[in-house]
Design a protein around this motif. Structure first.
Motif, mmCIF file in Angstrom:
data_model
loop_
_atom_site.group_PDB
_atom_site.id
_atom_site.type_symbol
_atom_site.label_atom_id
_atom_site.label_comp_id
_atom_site.label_asym_id
_atom_site.label_seq_id
_atom_site.Cartn_x
_atom_site.Cartn_y
_atom_site.Cartn_z
ATOM 1 N N LEU A 14 0.801 -1.216 0.000
ATOM 2 C CA LEU A 14 0.000 0.000 0.000
ATOM 3 C C LEU A 14 0.841 1.277 0.000
ATOM 4 C CD1 LEU A 14 -2.683 -1.107 2.626
ATOM 5 C CD2 LEU A 14 -3.137 -0.628 0.209
ATOM 6 N N CYS A 15 2.115 1.156 0.325
ATOM 7 C CA CYS A 15 2.974 2.335 0.471
ATOM 8 C C CYS A 15 3.544 2.789 -0.874
ATOM 9 C CB CYS A 15 4.136 2.029 1.425
ATOM 10 S SG CYS A 15 3.647 1.829 3.136
ATOM 11 N N GLU A 16 3.713 4.090 -1.010
ATOM 12 C CA GLU A 16 4.387 4.631 -2.189
ATOM 13 C C GLU A 16 5.856 4.212 -2.192
ATOM 14 O OE1 GLU A 16 3.886 8.822 -1.912
ATOM 15 O OE2 GLU A 16 1.691 8.758 -2.056
ATOM 16 N N ASP A 17 6.466 4.248 -1.016
ATOM 17 C CA ASP A 17 7.863 3.852 -0.842
ATOM 18 C C ASP A 17 7.899 2.825 0.277
ATOM 19 O OD1 ASP A 17 10.575 3.632 -0.751
ATOM 20 O OD2 ASP A 17 10.977 5.711 -0.153
ATOM 21 N N PRO A 18 7.857 1.536 -0.052
ATOM 22 C CA PRO A 18 7.698 0.491 0.976
ATOM 23 C C PRO A 18 8.784 0.547 2.052
ATOM 24 C CG PRO A 18 7.386 -0.431 -1.210
ATOM 25 C CD PRO A 18 7.919 0.964 -1.412
ATOM 26 N N PRO A 19 8.393 0.337 3.298
ATOM 27 C CA PRO A 19 9.370 0.319 4.390
ATOM 28 C C PRO A 19 10.120 -1.003 4.437
ATOM 29 C CG PRO A 19 7.209 -0.217 5.232
ATOM 30 C CD PRO A 19 7.021 0.096 3.767
ATOM 31 N N VAL A 20 11.206 -1.020 5.185
ATOM 32 C CA VAL A 20 11.923 -2.266 5.426
ATOM 33 C C VAL A 20 11.042 -3.175 6.281
ATOM 34 C CG1 VAL A 20 13.938 -3.316 6.521
ATOM 35 C CG2 VAL A 20 14.170 -1.166 5.259
ATOM 36 N N ASN A 21 10.984 -4.447 5.919
ATOM 37 C CA ASN A 21 10.151 -5.410 6.628
ATOM 38 C C ASN A 21 11.044 -6.388 7.385
ATOM 39 O OD1 ASN A 21 8.322 -7.268 7.535
ATOM 40 N ND2 ASN A 21 7.514 -7.837 5.533
ATOM 41 N N LEU A 22 11.105 -6.234 8.714
ATOM 42 C CA LEU A 22 11.892 -7.146 9.545
ATOM 43 C C LEU A 22 11.008 -8.098 10.346
ATOM 44 C CD1 LEU A 22 14.799 -4.917 10.928
ATOM 45 C CD2 LEU A 22 14.719 -6.343 8.876
ATOM 46 N N VAL A 23 9.745 -8.232 9.939
ATOM 47 C CA VAL A 23 8.858 -9.189 10.594
ATOM 48 C C VAL A 23 9.432 -10.598 10.418
ATOM 49 C CG1 VAL A 23 6.563 -10.226 10.566
ATOM 50 C CG2 VAL A 23 6.815 -7.752 10.353
ATOM 51 N N GLN A 24 9.551 -11.330 11.513
ATOM 52 C CA GLN A 24 10.098 -12.695 11.542
ATOM 53 C C GLN A 24 11.598 -12.744 11.259
ATOM 54 O OE1 GLN A 24 7.068 -14.821 8.929
ATOM 55 N NE2 GLN A 24 7.413 -16.371 10.498
ATOM 56 N N ARG A 25 12.263 -11.610 11.179
ATOM 57 C CA ARG A 25 13.694 -11.606 10.874
ATOM 58 C C ARG A 25 14.557 -11.235 12.082
ATOM 59 N NH1 ARG A 25 11.260 -9.879 5.958
ATOM 60 N NH2 ARG A 25 12.027 -11.068 4.163
ATOM 61 N N LEU A 26 13.928 -11.029 13.230
ATOM 62 C CA LEU A 26 14.652 -10.643 14.435
ATOM 63 C C LEU A 26 14.306 -11.590 15.577
ATOM 64 C CD1 LEU A 26 14.008 -6.782 14.355
ATOM 65 C CD2 LEU A 26 16.195 -7.905 13.881
ATOM 66 N N GLY A 27 15.316 -12.073 16.261
ATOM 67 C CA GLY A 27 15.070 -12.798 17.496
ATOM 68 C C GLY A 27 14.635 -11.825 18.577
ATOM 69 N N ILE A 28 14.183 -12.343 19.699
ATOM 70 C CA ILE A 28 13.674 -11.480 20.761
ATOM 71 C C ILE A 28 14.747 -10.518 21.259
ATOM 72 C CG2 ILE A 28 14.192 -13.016 22.710
ATOM 73 C CD1 ILE A 28 10.881 -11.172 22.315
ATOM 74 N N GLY A 29 16.001 -10.982 21.334
ATOM 75 C CA GLY A 29 17.078 -10.123 21.796
ATOM 76 C C GLY A 29 17.401 -9.021 20.818
ATOM 77 N N SER A 30 17.460 -9.352 19.528
ATOM 78 C CA SER A 30 17.733 -8.346 18.505
ATOM 79 C C SER A 30 16.617 -7.317 18.435
ATOM 80 C CB SER A 30 17.921 -9.009 17.138
ATOM 81 O OG SER A 30 19.040 -9.861 17.140
ATOM 82 N N LEU A 31 15.378 -7.767 18.656
ATOM 83 C CA LEU A 31 14.247 -6.835 18.651
ATOM 84 C C LEU A 31 14.370 -5.845 19.805
ATOM 85 C CD1 LEU A 31 11.541 -5.915 17.490
ATOM 86 C CD2 LEU A 31 10.420 -7.660 18.899
ATOM 87 N N ILE A 32 14.749 -6.331 20.973
ATOM 88 C CA ILE A 32 14.949 -5.434 22.119
ATOM 89 C C ILE A 32 16.076 -4.447 21.827
ATOM 90 C CG2 ILE A 32 15.679 -5.362 24.544
ATOM 91 C CD1 ILE A 32 14.246 -8.108 24.844
ATOM 92 N N ALA A 33 17.148 -4.927 21.202
ATOM 93 C CA ALA A 33 18.260 -4.037 20.845
ATOM 94 C C ALA A 33 17.810 -2.976 19.844
ATOM 95 C CB ALA A 33 19.420 -4.850 20.277
#
Length: 345
Positions: free
Chosen positions: A236-255
């Protein structure tokens, strides 16, 4: 604070709520009680990695496995029950209200078994805790259970800290997706939990396009169930954002939360995680009560809808529920700009 529990008392704390947000919200109370040297904390296995990044959560922790196989899960429960009983607890406190917590507490062997008076298995417990009069946030019921043992118990807000390895893993992911960590990174969680708490995806796309035009880096985060919504937003975006869904472990997400300039999202577990890292939060609330379920931080702005809905369409017994689709894009954009001024890192 010194915890004045009788020296002979041995505590077992049961927090087997499967919702990550509820577990995280309860941890300040669990941490305060864990100062007692004879303490065992029982949590769901999926929350173990999160628990490692809660600096205040001390003492032994054991987990209830969730394998997806009823037979293996039952065996895991029996083994856990043996571990709990082997500590010979004198007090069992159930915070989660789940069936597994109810059975563990009932069969723990503890003479004092304490739970909420509204728990469906309350009859198996010897003491029942009522909702505090004038209760506002969810954490207060957890605190009331703790104060059944330690009347002067005090607690703060949830706190998360990434491990050193989490920072290294995050850097690798940022490089792989060509994300410039020197530019403002804004995390968005566009789904999560129950659908009635979701803001419409086309509106999220409008916000993301606005952020892009201002030179910011919107980043989609989330777990497996959020994958489809994230892809739809990108389309839906004109300029799509970076998609990190399912690409980060819980620790990396907290970082990532710790380094992000802002989190934007619905009422969900990641909202509470972002708040616990100290990251400014713009939280979108509709059918649920932001006073009871909102992020525990002084760096958050709540945006609510303008149209009321019947309570049965949202969270039960919340008369002031609002339609998520009545939250205006302009109101969210204005909250983002206000947050940047008020909570600049």
């Amino acid at each position: 604070m010194d915890i004045e529990v009788k020296n002979q008392d041995r505590l077992v704390q049961l927090m087997l709520d499967q919702h990550l947000g509820n577990f995280l919200v309860a941890t300040p109370v669990l941490s305060a009680l864990a100062q007692h040297e004879k303490n065992l904390l029982v949590i769901h296995e999926p929350h173990a990695e999160l628990a490692k990044r809660i600096p205040t959560l001390k003492g032994p922790i054991v987990t209830l496995p969730r394998t997806g196989s009823p037979a293996r899960d039952f065996i895991g429960f029996i083994k856990l029950l043996h571990t709990v009983r082997s500590t010979r607890p004198t007090i069992a406190l159930d915070f989660g209200g789940s069936g597994s917590g109810g059975w563990l507490g009932a069969m723990s062997g503890a003479p004092r078994r304490i739970c909420r008076d509204s728990a469906p298995y309350a009859r198996r417990f010897s003491e029942h805790v009522a909702k505090p009069e004038g209760m506002q946030h969810r954490i207060e019921i957890y605190g009331a259970i703790g104060r059944a043992v330690v009347p002067e118990l005090e607690w703060g807000w949830p706190k998360l800290e990434p491990l050193s390895s989490d920072h290294a893993n995050l850097e690798e992911t940022l490089r792989a997706h060509e994300i410039d960590s020197e530019r403002p990174m804004i995390c968005l969680h566009v789904a999560g939990g129950k659908e009635y708490k979701h803001w419409p995806l086309p509106k999220y796309a409008q916000v993301i396009d606005t952020l892009r035009r201002e030179g910011k880096q919107p980043i989609l985060i989330g777990a497996g169930p959020d994958h489809t919504a994230a892809q739809e937003v990108q389309a839906l975006c004109e300029d799509p954002p970076v998609n990190l869904v399912q690409r980060l472990g819980i620790g990396s997400l907290i970082a990532l939360f710790e380094r992000a300039s802002l989190f934007i999202g619905n009422d969900s577990g990641p909202m509470h995680m972002a708040a616990a890292t100290g990251t400014p939060v713009v939280a979108l609330f509709g059918p649920t009560d932001p006073v009871r379920w909102g992020p525990l931080t002084n760096r958050a702005l709540i945006v609510r809808g303008t149209e009321h809905i019947p309570p049965e369409q949202g969270k039960k017994k919340f008369a002031d529920g609002r339609r998520m689709d009545s939250i205006r894009v302009d109101d969210v954009v204005n909250a983002i700009r206000l947050s940047e001024k008020r909570f600049a890192k």
